[in-house]
Design a protein around this motif. Structure first.
Motif, short mmCIF file in Angstrom:
data_model
loop_
_atom_site.label_atom_id
_atom_site.label_comp_id
_atom_site.label_asym_id
_atom_site.label_seq_id
_atom_site.Cartn_x
_atom_site.Cartn_y
_atom_site.Cartn_z
N LYS A 273 38.34 -0.55 23.23
CA LYS A 273 38.04 0.63 22.39
C LYS A 273 36.60 0.62 21.89
O LYS A 273 35.93 1.64 21.88
CB LYS A 273 38.99 0.66 21.19
N ARG A 274 36.12 -0.55 21.43
CA ARG A 274 34.75 -0.63 20.89
C ARG A 274 33.74 -0.34 22.00
O ARG A 274 32.73 0.33 21.77
CB ARG A 274 34.53 -2.03 20.29
N SER A 280 30.04 6.04 24.18
CA SER A 280 29.84 7.45 23.80
C SER A 280 28.59 7.61 22.93
O SER A 280 27.94 8.65 22.96
CB SER A 280 31.09 8.08 23.19
N MET A 281 28.19 6.54 22.23
CA MET A 281 26.90 6.59 21.49
C MET A 281 25.75 6.69 22.48
O MET A 281 24.75 7.37 22.24
CB MET A 281 26.71 5.34 20.64
N TYR A 286 21.49 9.88 25.55
CA TYR A 286 20.96 10.45 26.80
C TYR A 286 21.74 11.71 27.14
O TYR A 286 22.85 11.62 27.67
CB TYR A 286 21.08 9.45 27.95
N GLN A 287 21.18 12.85 26.83
CA GLN A 287 21.90 14.12 26.98
C GLN A 287 22.46 14.35 28.39
O GLN A 287 23.56 14.88 28.53
CB GLN A 287 20.96 15.28 26.62
N LYS A 288 21.72 13.91 29.42
CA LYS A 288 22.15 14.19 30.80
C LYS A 288 23.23 13.23 31.30
O LYS A 288 23.82 13.43 32.34
CB LYS A 288 20.94 14.05 31.74
N PHE A 293 35.54 7.02 32.40
CA PHE A 293 36.43 5.86 32.25
C PHE A 293 37.76 6.16 32.95
O PHE A 293 38.24 7.30 32.89
CB PHE A 293 36.73 5.61 30.77
N PRO A 294 38.40 5.14 33.53
CA PRO A 294 39.74 5.38 34.08
C PRO A 294 40.75 5.59 32.95
O PRO A 294 40.53 5.13 31.84
CB PRO A 294 40.06 4.10 34.84
#
Ligand code: KG4
Ligand code: ZN
Length: 335
Positions: A273-274, A280-281, A286-288, A293-294
């Motif tokens: 989870k971490r 996601s941070m 990086y906008q692009k 994730f599976p």
């Protein structure tokens, strides 16, 4: 070639899955419990457990899919990397069924299977992409171009999953260590203990985790059992944070160096989870960047990913011969 049976027995998961026209109908995973009391996988017991349970696992996968043996058109089976005895049980089962049912089989590289875990139920991943493979035995970054795999980063010692497993043992937690450390970290302070984020002198892309594990060992040696217990959540959270930061740092480096903005994460540690939070941070930074994730059930070893990777070969009629042998140290770019 529309109904494919996938078989996975490379380590301590006995698994069978059915895929019809590329759609997953069933995925049965039997996780061997016998290893828990030994704090790690005992190869001899793993092969015996596979031998005992594989046929029933296959029958169950057919039953859930509402099909019978005679409906099968082809078999996909892991032939490496993994434990020799365990691989042989699955491979020989596949060969036996192939001869008995007079249908073809294809050997699948387990690591390619992990890559295909992200393709189950989706077809929106464009080449080239980077794949961060983080399992119990591997920590690698691959540049993936259709059927071509180029290794750009590897671990020089332990794998990330191994760092979780060995760390858990030091902390007195059960095997497999990843989920245990994740659980123990809840509510813990990830900044209380300053564990290293190891750098590799010779190659800035490569990973190293053995120094991190040793620093946890030394920290715990300085503490008595009660203080380890009292600080368990902080120790776990700080140790987990160091593993996750190491993964994220190298991934960021690879993204910047290659200019590739699609990343697929594969392997058991992808369930962390971490790690998902910190990824996601990175996506926010990086906008692009897009990171895939599976689904949780396809992160750790399973036959659905083997059926998916096998299906990709079967539709191109890339079958194996009966002289295919198990290859314990198979790599992505040699098979
Ligand atoms: O991919 P996998 O099932 O087997 C291999 O091919 O090695 O990965 C198993 C590894 C183990 O080391 C286990 O501790 C780790 O994945 N793992 C996790 C989590 N779930 C499994 N590590 C961190 N967090 C998790 N939630
Ligand atoms: Zn695996």
């Amino acid at each position: 070639m529309n109904v494919v049976l996938g078989i996975e027995t490379s380590c301590d998961e006995t698994s069978a899955a059915i895929m019809k026209d590329g759609e997953l109908l069933s995925n049965i995973v039997y996780s061997q419990k016998i290893h828990i009391k030994y704090g790690g996988v005992v190869p001899e017991y793993a092969s015996r457990e596979h031998e005992k349970n594989l046929i029933n696992t296959i029958k169950e996968s057919l039953c859930v899919a509402n099909l019978t043996m005679s409906d099968l058109d082809a078999i996909a089976v892991t032939y490496g990397p993994g434990l020799l005895g365990s691989l042989l049980v699955g491979l020989n089962m596949a060969k036996g069924l192939s001869i008995g049912l007079d249908i073809p089989f294809v050997g699948v590289n387990h690591m390619e299977g992990h890559l295909f875990a992200n393709m189950i139920g989706r077809n929106d991943i464009n080449y080239p992409y980077l794949c961060l493979l983080v399992s119990g035995g591997h920590t690698q970054i691959w540049e993936v171009e259709a059927d071509n795999y180029n290794l750009i980063s590897d671990t020089i010692d332990d794998a990330a999953g191994e760092a979780f497993d060995k760390g858990a043992k030091i902390l007195g937690l059960k095997y497999p260590g990843g989920p245990e450390i994740q659980k123990a970290s809840i509510g813990g302070n990830p900044e209380r203990y300053n564990f290293p984020r190891p750098q590799v002198k010779k190659s800035k892309f490569n990973f190293s985790f053995s120094g991190l594990k040793t620093s946890l060992l030394y920290k715990c040696r300085d503490m008595n059992d009660k203080s380890i217990k009292d600080s368990l959540s902080d120790l776990s959270a700080s140790y987990q944070e160091a593993i996750v930061d190491t993964l994220i740092n190298k991934l960021e480096l690879a993204i910047n160096e290659t200019g590739i903005n699609t990343v697929s994460i594969a392997g058991g540690v992808a369930a962390n989870k971490r790690f998902r939070e910190k990824t996601s941070m990175l996506v926010d930074k990086y906008q692009k960047l897009s990171v895939i994730f599976p689904d949780m059930e396809f992160c750790t070893d399973n036959a659905a990913m083997i059926a998916a990777a096998g299906y990709n070969k079967i539709i191109k009629k890339q079958f194996s011969n009966y002289d295919l042998t198990a290859v314990p140290n198979l790599s992505l770019n040699n098979g």
